[in-house]
Design a protein around this motif. Sequence first.
Motif, PDB file in Angstrom:
ATOM      1  N   ILE A  32       0.854  -1.187   0.000  1.00  0.00           N
ATOM      2  CA  ILE A  32       0.000   0.000   0.000  1.00  0.00           C
ATOM      3  C   ILE A  32       0.889   1.235   0.000  1.00  0.00           C
ATOM      4  O   ILE A  32       1.844   1.338   0.773  1.00  0.00           O
ATOM      5  CB  ILE A  32      -0.921   0.015   1.231  1.00  0.00           C
ATOM      6  CG1 ILE A  32      -1.772  -1.259   1.275  1.00  0.00           C
ATOM      7  CG2 ILE A  32      -1.805   1.255   1.228  1.00  0.00           C
ATOM      8  CD1 ILE A  32      -2.615  -1.388   2.530  1.00  0.00           C
ATOM      9  N   ASP A  33       0.584   2.188  -0.866  1.00  0.00           N
ATOM     10  CA  ASP A  33       1.362   3.417  -0.940  1.00  0.00           C
ATOM     11  C   ASP A  33       1.295   4.176   0.386  1.00  0.00           C
ATOM     12  O   ASP A  33       0.253   4.201   1.060  1.00  0.00           O
ATOM     13  CB  ASP A  33       0.837   4.318  -2.064  1.00  0.00           C
ATOM     14  CG  ASP A  33       1.041   3.688  -3.435  1.00  0.00           C
ATOM     15  OD1 ASP A  33       1.974   2.875  -3.575  1.00  0.00           O
ATOM     16  OD2 ASP A  33       0.258   4.014  -4.349  1.00  0.00           O
ATOM     17  N   GLU A  34       2.398   4.810   0.726  1.00  0.00           N
ATOM     18  CA  GLU A  34       2.468   5.538   1.993  1.00  0.00           C
ATOM     19  C   GLU A  34       1.470   6.686   2.044  1.00  0.00           C
ATOM     20  O   GLU A  34       0.824   6.916   3.072  1.00  0.00           O
ATOM     21  CB  GLU A  34       3.883   6.071   2.209  1.00  0.00           C
ATOM     22  CG  GLU A  34       4.040   6.807   3.532  1.00  0.00           C
ATOM     23  CD  GLU A  34       5.419   7.408   3.689  1.00  0.00           C
ATOM     24  OE1 GLU A  34       5.625   8.123   4.680  1.00  0.00           O
ATOM     25  OE2 GLU A  34       6.262   7.175   2.811  1.00  0.00           O
ATOM     26  N   ASP A  35       1.303   7.390   0.926  1.00  0.00           N
ATOM     27  CA  ASP A  35       0.373   8.523   0.946  1.00  0.00           C
ATOM     28  C   ASP A  35      -1.064   8.066   1.149  1.00  0.00           C
ATOM     29  O   ASP A  35      -1.891   8.810   1.681  1.00  0.00           O
ATOM     30  CB  ASP A  35       0.503   9.354  -0.337  1.00  0.00           C
ATOM     31  CG  ASP A  35       0.275   8.542  -1.591  1.00  0.00           C
ATOM     32  OD1 ASP A  35       0.157   7.296  -1.470  1.00  0.00           O
ATOM     33  OD2 ASP A  35       0.217   9.124  -2.692  1.00  0.00           O
ATOM     34  N   TYR A  36      -1.379   6.838   0.753  1.00  0.00           N
ATOM     35  CA  TYR A  36      -2.721   6.298   0.990  1.00  0.00           C
ATOM     36  C   TYR A  36      -2.899   5.991   2.475  1.00  0.00           C
ATOM     37  O   TYR A  36      -3.956   6.249   3.054  1.00  0.00           O
ATOM     38  CB  TYR A  36      -2.936   5.041   0.163  1.00  0.00           C
ATOM     39  CG  TYR A  36      -4.366   4.539   0.163  1.00  0.00           C
ATOM     40  CD1 TYR A  36      -5.283   4.984  -0.780  1.00  0.00           C
ATOM     41  CD2 TYR A  36      -4.802   3.622   1.128  1.00  0.00           C
ATOM     42  CE1 TYR A  36      -6.598   4.542  -0.775  1.00  0.00           C
ATOM     43  CE2 TYR A  36      -6.115   3.172   1.144  1.00  0.00           C
ATOM     44  CZ  TYR A  36      -7.010   3.630   0.191  1.00  0.00           C
ATOM     45  OH  TYR A  36      -8.314   3.196   0.209  1.00  0.00           O
ATOM     46  N   LEU A  37      -1.853   5.449   3.104  1.00  0.00           N
ATOM     47  CA  LEU A  37      -1.921   5.109   4.521  1.00  0.00           C
ATOM     48  C   LEU A  37      -1.982   6.338   5.419  1.00  0.00           C
ATOM     49  O   LEU A  37      -2.576   6.295   6.499  1.00  0.00           O
ATOM     50  CB  LEU A  37      -0.712   4.260   4.909  1.00  0.00           C
ATOM     51  CG  LEU A  37      -0.765   2.769   4.544  1.00  0.00           C
ATOM     52  CD1 LEU A  37       0.605   2.140   4.708  1.00  0.00           C
ATOM     53  CD2 LEU A  37      -1.793   2.044   5.404  1.00  0.00           C
ATOM     54  N   THR A  38      -1.371   7.410   4.997  1.00  0.00           N
ATOM     55  CA  THR A  38      -1.325   8.615   5.830  1.00  0.00           C
ATOM     56  C   THR A  38      -2.502   9.550   5.589  1.00  0.00           C
ATOM     57  O   THR A  38      -2.629  10.574   6.275  1.00  0.00           O
ATOM     58  CB  THR A  38      -0.008   9.379   5.578  1.00  0.00           C
ATOM     59  OG1 THR A  38       0.136   9.637   4.174  1.00  0.00           O
ATOM     60  CG2 THR A  38       1.189   8.561   6.063  1.00  0.00           C
ATOM     61  N   ASP A  39      -3.355   9.233   4.637  1.00  0.00           N
ATOM     62  CA  ASP A  39      -4.563  10.025   4.389  1.00  0.00           C
ATOM     63  C   ASP A  39      -5.674   9.487   5.290  1.00  0.00           C
ATOM     64  O   ASP A  39      -6.180   8.378   5.088  1.00  0.00           O
ATOM     65  CB  ASP A  39      -4.966   9.915   2.913  1.00  0.00           C
ATOM     66  CG  ASP A  39      -6.119  10.853   2.561  1.00  0.00           C
ATOM     67  OD1 ASP A  39      -6.848  11.278   3.480  1.00  0.00           O
ATOM     68  OD2 ASP A  39      -6.308  11.128   1.361  1.00  0.00           O
ATOM     69  N   ARG A  40      -6.040  10.258   6.281  1.00  0.00           N
ATOM     70  CA  ARG A  40      -7.018   9.791   7.276  1.00  0.00           C
ATOM     71  C   ARG A  40      -8.376   9.467   6.671  1.00  0.00           C
ATOM     72  O   ARG A  40      -9.130   8.667   7.223  1.00  0.00           O
ATOM     73  CB  ARG A  40      -7.176  10.845   8.383  1.00  0.00           C
ATOM     74  CG  ARG A  40      -5.915  11.080   9.202  1.00  0.00           C
ATOM     75  CD  ARG A  40      -5.450   9.800   9.860  1.00  0.00           C
ATOM     76  NE  ARG A  40      -4.188   9.960  10.551  1.00  0.00           N
ATOM     77  CZ  ARG A  40      -4.015   9.762  11.846  1.00  0.00           C
ATOM     78  NH1 ARG A  40      -5.030   9.383  12.598  1.00  0.00           N
ATOM     79  NH2 ARG A  40      -2.823   9.893  12.396  1.00  0.00           N
ATOM     80  N   PHE A  41      -8.693  10.074   5.543  1.00  0.00           N
ATOM     81  CA  PHE A  41      -9.979   9.799   4.908  1.00  0.00           C
ATOM     82  C   PHE A  41     -10.064   8.321   4.509  1.00  0.00           C
ATOM     83  O   PHE A  41     -11.137   7.709   4.604  1.00  0.00           O
ATOM     84  CB  PHE A  41     -10.161  10.675   3.668  1.00  0.00           C
ATOM     85  CG  PHE A  41     -11.422  10.378   2.896  1.00  0.00           C
ATOM     86  CD1 PHE A  41     -12.652  10.852   3.350  1.00  0.00           C
ATOM     87  CD2 PHE A  41     -11.395   9.616   1.737  1.00  0.00           C
ATOM     88  CE1 PHE A  41     -13.818  10.574   2.648  1.00  0.00           C
ATOM     89  CE2 PHE A  41     -12.550   9.339   1.035  1.00  0.00           C
ATOM     90  CZ  PHE A  41     -13.771   9.806   1.490  1.00  0.00           C
ATOM     91  N   ASN A  42      -8.957   7.752   4.073  1.00  0.00           N
ATOM     92  CA  ASN A  42      -8.950   6.348   3.651  1.00  0.00           C
ATOM     93  C   ASN A  42      -9.085   5.382   4.821  1.00  0.00           C
ATOM     94  O   ASN A  42      -9.346   4.192   4.599  1.00  0.00           O
ATOM     95  CB  ASN A  42      -7.655   6.039   2.894  1.00  0.00           C
ATOM     96  CG  ASN A  42      -7.495   6.887   1.655  1.00  0.00           C
ATOM     97  OD1 ASN A  42      -8.473   7.184   0.960  1.00  0.00           O
ATOM     98  ND2 ASN A  42      -6.268   7.308   1.369  1.00  0.00           N
ATOM     99  N   LEU A  43      -8.893   5.879   6.038  1.00  0.00           N
ATOM    100  CA  LEU A  43      -8.939   5.030   7.231  1.00  0.00           C
ATOM    101  C   LEU A  43     -10.225   5.225   8.027  1.00  0.00           C
ATOM    102  O   LEU A  43     -10.334   4.740   9.152  1.00  0.00           O
ATOM    103  CB  LEU A  43      -7.732   5.329   8.126  1.00  0.00           C
ATOM    104  CG  LEU A  43      -6.360   5.338   7.448  1.00  0.00           C
ATOM    105  CD1 LEU A  43      -5.274   5.680   8.451  1.00  0.00           C
ATOM    106  CD2 LEU A  43      -6.071   3.988   6.799  1.00  0.00           C
TER     107      LEU A  43
END
Length: 264
Positions: A32-43
């Motif tokens: 998983i790309d880091e920017d996806y993991l650090t985007d709170r919307f995706n979590l």
Amino acid sequence: MDDFASDTDSDYTSYWRDWFIAARGNEYFCEIDEDYLTDRFNLTGLNTEVQYYQYALDLVTDVFDIEVDDDMREQIEKSARHLYGLVHARYIVTTRGLAKMMEKYKQGVFGRCPRVICSSQHLLPMGQHDTPSHSNVKLYCPKCEDIYNPKSSRHNSIDGAYFGTSFHNILFQVYPALLPPKTQRRYEPRLYGFRVHASAALMRWQEERREEMKERLRVKGLEAGFEEGEEGEGGEESEDDEVGDGQDGIDDMFEGGGAVAAAH
């Protein structure tokens, strides 16, 4: 010098994910790309589903720097794997995620269909539920459209929710050229070149047609006379003969139809 420091920081940032992807049994997962993991919307919503959520997220993104005992570390590590799996199910239906899984599919990373007639068709991982802890991951064959258990016990223990119920269908919507032609071939048991149980198949066909005729007669209000002809036991001769003749006529008609179908 700055470039060297940047490369080092990048390697450190992706260390946990590199370790997780490289671990035996995790071959089905993509990174998983880091920017996806650090985007709170995706979590969104995952903080209520994962124990020690913030610690687990810090561990996955390699910013965890708190000293904890071994038991606590083990619990956080378990939560981190669970969190990664739940985020993975969301990531693989994005453009980037689909591209990564598509490459794995083309390389045959997920295995090949065990059905001989499918000619080693590549498989895709899928879940039967989107909620965790309901069922383990399965492998979907796009050719015979059936699902199979993974061969490896390591893969067989992965939660199916980490891939979701829609990923494999979305992949072929985005990459329709990857969808193989469906096969209608079926194995037919034979003895010395002759089909086995051909007469039984014919009888089943006749029975199905007979039941359809019964249903049509019931709809037309002819149910009573037809049923009495089957269930009557030594009633009046004239009525029984009439009903019996009608039943024989229907049976003869289907037997004739079955013979014609078998000839074709």
